[in-house]
Motif scaffolding. Structure first.
Motif, PDB file in Angstrom:
ATOM      1  N   SER A 159      17.414  47.669  15.014  1.00 64.90           N
ATOM      2  CA  SER A 159      17.330  48.850  15.604  1.00 64.90           C
ATOM      3  C   SER A 159      15.585  48.381  16.223  1.00 64.90           C
ATOM      4  N   VAL A 160      15.596  49.237  16.841  1.00 61.29           N
ATOM      5  CA  VAL A 160      14.688  48.196  18.190  1.00 61.29           C
ATOM      6  C   VAL A 160      12.716  48.711  17.584  1.00 61.29           C
ATOM      7  N   GLN A 161      12.626  49.429  17.047  1.00 62.65           N
ATOM      8  CA  GLN A 161      11.580  49.837  16.081  1.00 62.65           C
ATOM      9  C   GLN A 161      11.884  49.050  14.640  1.00 62.65           C
ATOM     10  N   GLU A 162      13.031  48.421  14.890  1.00 64.05           N
ATOM     11  CA  GLU A 162      12.734  47.518  12.908  1.00 64.05           C
ATOM     12  C   GLU A 162      12.263  45.906  13.950  1.00 64.05           C
ATOM     13  N   VAL A 163      13.019  45.648  15.093  1.00 64.04           N
ATOM     14  CA  VAL A 163      12.536  44.319  15.516  1.00 64.04           C
ATOM     15  C   VAL A 163      11.268  44.219  15.784  1.00 64.04           C
ATOM     16  N   VAL A 164      10.942  45.728  16.052  1.00 63.39           N
ATOM     17  CA  VAL A 164       9.100  45.433  15.957  1.00 63.39           C
ATOM     18  C   VAL A 164       8.377  44.479  15.264  1.00 63.39           C
ATOM     19  N   GLU A 165       8.724  45.063  13.973  1.00 61.58           N
ATOM     20  CA  GLU A 165       8.122  45.064  12.779  1.00 61.58           C
ATOM     21  C   GLU A 165       8.705  44.481  12.188  1.00 61.58           C
ATOM     22  N   MET A 166       9.785  43.169  12.389  1.00 61.40           N
ATOM     23  CA  MET A 166       9.908  42.243  11.948  1.00 61.40           C
ATOM     24  C   MET A 166       9.844  40.975  12.929  1.00 61.40           C
ATOM     25  N   VAL A 167       9.928  41.000  14.006  1.00 66.86           N
ATOM     26  CA  VAL A 167       8.325  40.727  14.711  1.00 66.86           C
ATOM     27  C   VAL A 167       7.165  40.452  14.336  1.00 66.86           C
ATOM     28  N   MET A 168       6.310  41.124  13.914  1.00 65.66           N
ATOM     29  CA  MET A 168       4.856  41.415  13.781  1.00 65.66           C
ATOM     30  C   MET A 168       4.713  41.070  12.789  1.00 65.66           C
ATOM     31  N   ARG A 169       6.343  40.431  11.349  1.00 67.57           N
ATOM     32  CA  ARG A 169       5.866  40.514  10.139  1.00 67.57           C
ATOM     33  C   ARG A 169       5.823  38.497   9.884  1.00 67.57           C
ATOM     34  N   ASP A 221      21.475  41.443  18.391  1.00 70.51           N
ATOM     35  CA  ASP A 221      22.519  41.074  19.309  1.00 70.51           C
ATOM     36  C   ASP A 221      22.002  41.381  20.647  1.00 70.51           C
ATOM     37  N   GLY A 222      23.035  41.685  21.442  1.00 75.61           N
ATOM     38  CA  GLY A 222      23.020  42.216  23.152  1.00 75.61           C
ATOM     39  C   GLY A 222      22.601  44.066  22.818  1.00 75.61           C
ATOM     40  N   LEU A 223      22.914  44.189  21.812  1.00 73.90           N
ATOM     41  CA  LEU A 223      22.404  46.128  21.969  1.00 73.90           C
ATOM     42  C   LEU A 223      21.127  46.247  21.226  1.00 73.90           C
ATOM     43  N   ILE A 224      20.857  45.516  20.711  1.00 75.82           N
ATOM     44  CA  ILE A 224      19.222  45.147  20.569  1.00 75.82           C
ATOM     45  C   ILE A 224      18.175  45.228  21.168  1.00 75.82           C
ATOM     46  N   GLY A 225      18.624  43.732  22.011  1.00 77.15           N
ATOM     47  CA  GLY A 225      17.551  43.150  23.381  1.00 77.15           C
ATOM     48  C   GLY A 225      18.188  44.468  24.791  1.00 77.15           C
ATOM     49  N   GLN A 226      19.184  44.719  24.440  1.00 80.81           N
ATOM     50  CA  GLN A 226      19.262  45.193  26.447  1.00 80.81           C
ATOM     51  C   GLN A 226      18.800  47.588  25.859  1.00 80.81           C
ATOM     52  N   MET A 227      18.882  47.927  24.390  1.00 83.87           N
ATOM     53  CA  MET A 227      18.854  49.141  24.224  1.00 83.87           C
ATOM     54  C   MET A 227      17.867  50.191  24.471  1.00 83.87           C
ATOM     55  N   MET A 228      17.210  50.987  24.826  1.00 80.53           N
ATOM     56  CA  MET A 228      15.986  51.472  24.567  1.00 80.53           C
ATOM     57  C   MET A 228      15.594  52.239  23.696  1.00 80.53           C
ATOM     58  N   GLU A 229      15.052  52.650  22.936  1.00 86.99           N
ATOM     59  CA  GLU A 229      14.766  53.363  22.004  1.00 86.99           C
ATOM     60  C   GLU A 229      12.980  53.500  21.153  1.00 86.99           C
ATOM     61  N   PRO A 230      12.165  54.852  21.134  1.00 93.03           N
ATOM     62  CA  PRO A 230      11.166  54.771  20.359  1.00 93.03           C
ATOM     63  C   PRO A 230      10.402  54.345  20.065  1.00 93.03           C
ATOM     64  N   VAL A 231       9.767  53.452  19.876  1.00 90.83           N
ATOM     65  CA  VAL A 231       8.564  52.307  19.349  1.00 90.83           C
ATOM     66  C   VAL A 231       7.843  52.692  18.958  1.00 90.83           C
ATOM     67  N   GLU A 232       6.483  52.523  17.587  1.00 91.15           N
ATOM     68  CA  GLU A 232       5.284  52.745  18.022  1.00 91.15           C
ATOM     69  C   GLU A 232       5.057  51.145  16.959  1.00 91.15           C
ATOM     70  N   PHE A 233       3.814  50.743  17.343  1.00 90.60           N
ATOM     71  CA  PHE A 233       2.920  49.295  17.369  1.00 90.60           C
ATOM     72  C   PHE A 233       2.007  49.842  16.043  1.00 90.60           C
ATOM     73  N   SER A 234       2.283  48.859  15.208  1.00 83.45           N
ATOM     74  CA  SER A 234       1.344  49.409  14.154  1.00 83.45           C
ATOM     75  C   SER A 234       0.322  48.073  13.612  1.00 83.45           C
TER      76      SER A 234
END
Length: 356
Positions: A142-152, A169-182
Motif C-alpha cells: 500500500s502507499v502507507q506501507e511504502v512510506v513506512e518502509m522508505v522511512m525505515r 510495482d506500477g500500482l504502488i507508484g501510481q495509486m492515490m491513498e491516504p497516508v500519514e507520516f509518523s
C-alpha cells in the motif's frame, strides 16, 4: 498527525525527506518519474539536493561517492534503470556503503511496459550485482506501507552499512491513498566518522578513512566476503517481516503473495470464506530475507493440501516458496506477467482447482 491523500510516487519522495534524507540522485524513467518531479520542487524547500544524472550508470556512482563521504543517500528507478545501477550496487555492498533504492517495477524483459509487474524478484533477491553481494529487500502492499518502509530503510541501511531496496510495482507508484507520516519513524543519520571519507579535519583525526572494495590478497578477500556473509546471515536472523492472514484456524490451501497482488488475494480469500472454503495467506514484507519459517510452518498445517505462489511474473518467488516448504506439500504458481492483474475471481478458480 492528519492523513493526506497522495500518489504513491510523491509519497515516496516525501517519506525520504521526512526520514532525514536530503540527497537524491536520479534519472527519469516511468512509472516512477513523479518521484523526481516531486523532489525537484521539494528538495530546495528543505535545503536538500536533487541532482539528475546523465544516465542511471552515473546515478549509481553519485550514490557511491556521496555515501562514501558519509551522506544519507537515496534514488528511485525502474527495472532497466536498476539494471544499469547494478555495478554500482555491487560496489556499495563491497565497500559497505549504505544507500536506499526504490524500484517501481516494469514488465519485461527488455524495455517491457509500464503496467504493474513483479518481474524483478530474481534481480532484487538473487542478481542485484556481481559477486556475492546481497541487499535487504522490502515489498510494500500500500502507499502507507511504502512510506513506512522508505522511512525505515535509511536506518537499516546504516545499521548494516549496506544498500536496501524497496520493491514496488506500477500500482504502488501510481495509486492515490491516504497516508500519514509518523515522526516516530524519523531518524538522524548515524555517525560515519569511523569509516567514511569525510575528511580528517572534519573528524579531528590524523587517520585517513579509505572506502574501497578492492582486496588483491585472496586471503584478505576471502575474509572480507565471509564478513559480508555474516552480515547477510544477521539480516536473516533479525529482519524477517511478513503478514499472516486467516491462518489461525484450519485451511485447505495456502497462498503466498506479496505487494499489491496480495491485496487481490486477500479479497479472494474473503470471498471464498463466504462459500465455506478456508484459505490462508503469508504475505512476505521482506523478500530478502524471505520468511521461510513462516511459510514452511503454515504449509505444514495438517488441513493444508496445497500451496500456491501468486505473482505478477512468470514465477520467481515460487522458488523461495518451494525451498520453504521442502516438499512437504505440493507447490504451484499462478500469475500474469504482461501488466494485467489477476482478478479475485481468477484466484478463486485457481484455488478451487488446486484443492479439487
Amino acid at each position: 498527525m492528519a492523513k493526506v491523500l497522495m500518489k504513491g510516487n510523491e509519497a515516496i519522495g516525501e517519506a525520504a525527506i521526512r526520514a532525514g534524507c536530503l540527497n537524491y540522485f536520479a534519472y527519469p524513467i516511468t512509472p516512477q518519474s513523479e518521484v523526481a518531479e516531486y523532489l525537484a520542487r521539494r528538495m530546495p524547500e528543505v535545503g536538500g539536493v536533487f541532482l539528475q544524472g546523465e544516465s542511471e550508470v552515473a546515478v549509481g556512482y553519485m550514490l557511491f561517492g556521496a555515501s562514501g563521504a558519509g551522506a544519507r543517500v537515496f534514488t528511485t528507478s525502474s527495472s532497466p534503470g536498476i539494471s544499469l545501477m547494478s555495478e554500482a550496487i555491487s560496489y556499495l555492498c563491497g565497500a559497505q556503503c549504505p544507500a536506499v533504492f526504490v524500484n517501481i517495477m516494469r514488465g519485461g524483459p527488455g524495455l517491457g511496459g509500464i503496467l504493474p509487474s513483479q518481474g524483478d524478484y530474481f534481480q532484487a533477491t538473487r542478481g542485484i550485482g556481481h559477486g556475492d553481494c546481497r541487499m535487504l529487500v522490502m515489498a510494500p502492499a500500500s502507499v502507507q506501507e511504502v512510506v513506512e518502509m522508505v522511512m525505515r530503510a535509511f536506518p537499516l541501511a546504516e545499521k548494516y552499512r549496506n544498500p536496501v531496496m524497496i520493491l514496488g510495482d506500477g500500482l504502488i507508484g501510481q495509486m492515490m491513498e491516504p497516508v500519514e507520516f509518523s515522526d516516530d519513524l524519523k531518524t538522524e543519520p548515524s555517525n560515519k566518522d569511523d569509516w567514511a571519507s569525510s575528511g580528517m579535519d572534519h573528524r579531528g583525526s590524523k587517520t585517513r578513512n579509505l572506502v574501497k572494495s578492492l582486496f588483491l590478497d585472496p586471503t584478505v578477500l576471502n575474509d572480507q566476503n565471509l564478513m559480508l556473509k555474516a552480515k547477510y546471515d544477521r539480516m536473516r536472523e533479525e529482519e524477517v517481516r511478513y503478514e499472516a492472514y486467516n491462518i489461525d484456524g484450519d485451511y485447505q490451501c495456502l497462498i503466498v503473495s506479496y505487494g499489491t497482488m496480495s491485496r487481490v488475494c486477500r479479497t479472494a480469500i474473503d470471498m471464498l470464506k463466504e462459500e465455506g472454503i478456508e484459505v490462508g495467506m503469508i504475505r512476505p514484507q521482506t523478500l530478502f530475507p524471505f520468511p521461510e519459517k513462516a511459510v514452511g510452518d503454515a504449509a505444514a498445517k495438517a488441513s493444508c493440501t496445497h500451496v500456491v505462489s501468486i505473482e505478477m511474473s512468470m514465477g520467481q518467488m515460487v522458488d523461495d516458496v518451494k525451498l520453504s516448504v521442502l516438499g512437504r506439500k505440493p507447490v504451484s504458481w499462478y500469475g500474469k506477467c504482461g501488466g494485467e492483474v489477476p482478478t479475485p475471481e481468477e484466484i478463486i478458480g485457481v484455488v478451487k482447482e488446486r484443492i479439487a
